[in-house]
Design an enzyme around this catalytic site. Structure first.
Site, PDB file in Angstrom:
ATOM      1  CE  LYS A  28     -10.746  -1.835  -5.501  1.00 43.05           C
ATOM      2  NZ  LYS A  28     -10.135  -2.541  -6.624  1.00 43.05           N
TER       3      LYS A  28
HETATM    4  P1  NAD Z   1       0.206  -2.861  -2.848  1.00 43.61           P
HETATM    5  O1  NAD Z   1      -0.225  -2.264  -1.568  1.00 43.61           O
HETATM    6  O2  NAD Z   1       0.654  -4.278  -2.885  1.00 43.61           O
HETATM    7  O3  NAD Z   1       1.412  -1.989  -3.471  1.00 43.61           O
HETATM    8  C1  NAD Z   1       1.319  -0.614  -3.651  1.00 43.61           C
HETATM    9  C2  NAD Z   1       2.698  -0.077  -4.033  1.00 43.61           C
HETATM   10  O4  NAD Z   1       2.577   1.322  -4.308  1.00 43.61           O
HETATM   11  C3  NAD Z   1       3.725  -0.200  -2.910  1.00 43.61           C
HETATM   12  O5  NAD Z   1       4.989  -0.495  -3.475  1.00 43.61           O
HETATM   13  C4  NAD Z   1       3.739   1.196  -2.310  1.00 43.61           C
HETATM   14  O6  NAD Z   1       4.960   1.511  -1.652  1.00 43.61           O
HETATM   15  C5  NAD Z   1       3.533   2.027  -3.552  1.00 43.61           C
HETATM   16  N1  NAD Z   1       3.038   3.363  -3.277  1.00 43.61           N
HETATM   17  C6  NAD Z   1       2.117   3.749  -2.372  1.00 43.61           C
HETATM   18  N2  NAD Z   1       1.961   5.082  -2.403  1.00 43.61           N
HETATM   19  C7  NAD Z   1       2.797   5.536  -3.348  1.00 43.61           C
HETATM   20  C8  NAD Z   1       3.114   6.825  -3.821  1.00 43.61           C
HETATM   21  N3  NAD Z   1       2.532   7.914  -3.315  1.00 43.61           N
HETATM   22  N4  NAD Z   1       4.022   6.937  -4.825  1.00 43.61           N
HETATM   23  C9  NAD Z   1       4.625   5.833  -5.326  1.00 43.61           C
HETATM   24  N5  NAD Z   1       4.379   4.595  -4.896  1.00 43.61           N
HETATM   25  C10 NAD Z   1       3.480   4.455  -3.920  1.00 43.61           C
HETATM   26  O7  NAD Z   1      -0.997  -2.605  -3.860  1.00 43.61           O
HETATM   27  P2  NAD Z   1      -1.317  -3.378  -5.232  1.00 43.61           P
HETATM   28  O8  NAD Z   1      -2.279  -4.466  -4.925  1.00 43.61           O
HETATM   29  O9  NAD Z   1      -0.053  -3.668  -5.958  1.00 43.61           O
HETATM   30  O10 NAD Z   1      -2.142  -2.265  -6.030  1.00 43.61           O
HETATM   31  C11 NAD Z   1      -1.485  -1.264  -6.819  1.00 43.61           C
HETATM   32  C12 NAD Z   1      -2.485  -0.677  -7.817  1.00 43.61           C
HETATM   33  O11 NAD Z   1      -2.965  -1.738  -8.660  1.00 43.61           O
HETATM   34  C13 NAD Z   1      -3.723  -0.032  -7.209  1.00 43.61           C
HETATM   35  O12 NAD Z   1      -4.112   1.056  -8.025  1.00 43.61           O
HETATM   36  C14 NAD Z   1      -4.761  -1.130  -7.291  1.00 43.61           C
HETATM   37  O13 NAD Z   1      -6.089  -0.639  -7.294  1.00 43.61           O
HETATM   38  C15 NAD Z   1      -4.389  -1.750  -8.626  1.00 43.61           C
HETATM   39  N6  NAD Z   1      -4.872  -3.121  -8.814  1.00 43.61           N
HETATM   40  C16 NAD Z   1      -4.521  -4.119  -7.935  1.00 43.61           C
HETATM   41  C17 NAD Z   1      -4.966  -5.423  -8.174  1.00 43.61           C
HETATM   42  C18 NAD Z   1      -4.549  -6.577  -7.298  1.00 43.61           C
HETATM   43  O14 NAD Z   1      -4.852  -7.739  -7.672  1.00 43.61           O
HETATM   44  N7  NAD Z   1      -3.863  -6.378  -6.183  1.00 43.61           N
HETATM   45  C19 NAD Z   1      -5.795  -5.688  -9.276  1.00 43.61           C
HETATM   46  C20 NAD Z   1      -6.122  -4.662 -10.155  1.00 43.61           C
HETATM   47  C21 NAD Z   1      -5.647  -3.383  -9.901  1.00 43.61           C
END
Ligand code: NAD
Length: 415
Positions: free
Chosen positions: A109
């Site tokens: 990561k």
């Molecule tokens: P992203 O940046 O696209 O979206 C994040 C979302 O969370 C946004 O809507 C943001 O406004 C919101 N957010 C941020 N801080 C917040 C808070 N304090 N309270 C509430 N909402 C909040 O990110 P993503 O890629 O969707 O990732 C989200 C989660 O999923 C993370 O934990 C990431 O590690 C996990 N994840 C992502 C992927 C991927 O393919 N992108 C894969 C596996 C896991």
């Protein structure tokens, strides 16, 4: 083993789950020492020239946790709280995730400690290129492959691929989650959310329920949260609460997700589309299914007892602390753990990497079909292990994963 506390750091928490499982499967001390620690960690300085000419010094990280099963693989996060400890935790989760869904990768990561909402597109590009150049010595198409995570996206991957290509020649396989026009995979953008819904559907069927009878709250409306909402609504689940960093909204009748997405495109947030709701309140909503899809550590000892959902789907990484996990288990809440629920992203990243190596593009239907095979197979294995060993789904998922990585480490002669 570290004492169980609610203020454990993310890496302490993930390591705590690991040791719990190592005890369960009787892992020897030497293998335990290899798998509990990270293989390589790098911190790089990123002097960022701002558009106004001043220079801000930022720091970025890449952590490679374990590569016994294949090249290191994992996303890069831009966040003010991204630090070495969190990146270590997320790298370890990638090792267990890739093993669980049987894709031939290890775990890694990356992150930069920064609030990207304060940066212009040109500043983001300069920062991204500098980060990639600094970590380029330890990454590679067969060594360590990057992907998007919080606050990074297909554009970020395009800049990374280009920066790496300047040093090493055209290398689309150095990143996944890149734009389709640059060799990205059809279906990658939706893949994590699609995997979340695939696993949820299996669990709902096992519970003898129907999606149309179930309500859902989703925290986070970015890549993972919004795709989960869209695909879950298509299956018939009623999405009654959603949120982003600005706050949450509630609609007892169920949201029209396309309208939510249009509002978010116009205003940058979901706020204003329904009755206002705090992010903590959202977690405690009176719903059947809760989907944390933003930050880690949001369900803690302090609020676990107030969670009303009977099922939690961990779309985010490590959203539940180990102490909260125990409280929820006592309440009989079913948790679909992160290394299973959100593994759709890395699974399609594997397909993207494969397509890049083959220089061949799969049709989207093939991507989604293959994703379904991996997700449903992993879910079935986890459920069967949990039933056979009278344990919960997290313990089952970690047990299967740790066992596979330990076997690969032994075969390679690490221990
Ligand atoms: P992203 O940046 O696209 O979206 C994040 C979302 O969370 C946004 O809507 C943001 O406004 C919101 N957010 C941020 N801080 C917040 C808070 N304090 N309270 C509430 N909402 C909040 O990110 P993503 O890629 O969707 O990732 C989200 C989660 O999923 C993370 O934990 C990431 O590690 C996990 N994840 C992502 C992927 C991927 O393919 N992108 C894969 C596996 C896991």
């Amino acid at each position: 083993m570290t004492e169980l506390r609610d203020d454990m750091t993310p890496f302490e928490a993930v390591t705590w789950y690991f040791h719990q499982v190592a005890d369960r499967i009787g892992l020897d001390d030497q293998t335990r020492a290899v798998l509990a620690s990270t293989y390589r960690e790098i911190r790089v300085q990123i002097p960022l020239r701002r558009d106004n000419g001043t220079v801000e010094t930022l720091f970025g990280y890449r952590v490679q946790h374990n590569g016994a099963r294949g090249p290191y693989k994992g996303g890069v996060r831009y966040h003010p709280h991204a630090d070495l400890d969190e990146v270590r935790a997320l790298a370890a989760l990638m090792t267990w995730k890739t093993a669980l869904v049987e894709v031939p990768f290890g775990g890694a990561k990356g992150g930069i400690t920064v609030d990207p909402s304060h940066l212009s597109a040109a500043e983001l590009e300069r920062m991204t290129r500098r980060f990639m150049a600094q970590v380029s010595y330890i990454v590679g198409v067969n060594r360590d492959i990057m992907a998007p995570d919080m606050n990074t996206n297909a554009q970020t991957m395009a800049w990374m691929m280009d920066a790496y290509g300047q040093r090493s020649g055209h290398s689309p396989g150095i990143v996944t989650g890149k734009p389709v026009a640059l060799g990205g995979s059809l279906g990658r953008e939706a893949a994590t959310g699609r995997g979340v819904v695939m696993v949820l559907d299996e669990a709902v069927r096992d519970a003898g329920k129907r999606p149309e009878d179930l309500t859902m709250a989703i925290q986070g409306f970015g890549n993972v949260g919004s795709w989960t909402a869209r695909l879950a609504a298509e299956q018939g689940y009623k999405i009654v609460a959603v949120s982003d960093v600005e706050g949450g909204v509630h609609n007892g009748g169920g949201f029209d997700i396309e309208k939510l997405l249009a509002h978010q495109r116009d205003t940058g947030s979901v706020v204003g589309t329904g009755e206002a709701l705090g992010n903590d309140e959202l977690l405690e909503s009176d719903v059947d299914i809760l989907v944390p899809a933003a930050l880690g550590g949001v369900i803690r000892e302090a609020n676990a007892d107030r969670i009303k959902a009977r099922m939690i789907v961990e779309a985010a990484n490590h959203p539940v602390t180990p102490l909260a996990d125990q409280i929820l288990a006592e309440k009989g809440v079913t948790i679909l753990p992160d290394i299973l629920a959100n593994a759709g992203g890395v699974t399609v990243s594997y397909f993207e990497w494969t397509q890049n190596i083959q220089q061949f593009q799969w049709e989207e239907r093939r991507v989604n079909d293959e994703l379904g095979k991996h997700m449903r197979s992993a879910y079935g294995q986890v459920r069967n292990y949990a039933q056979a060993n009278e344990t919960d789904l997290r313990q089952a998922a970690f047990s299967i994963a740790v066992d596979r990585v330990a076997e690969a480490a032994h075969l390679r002669g690490y221990v």
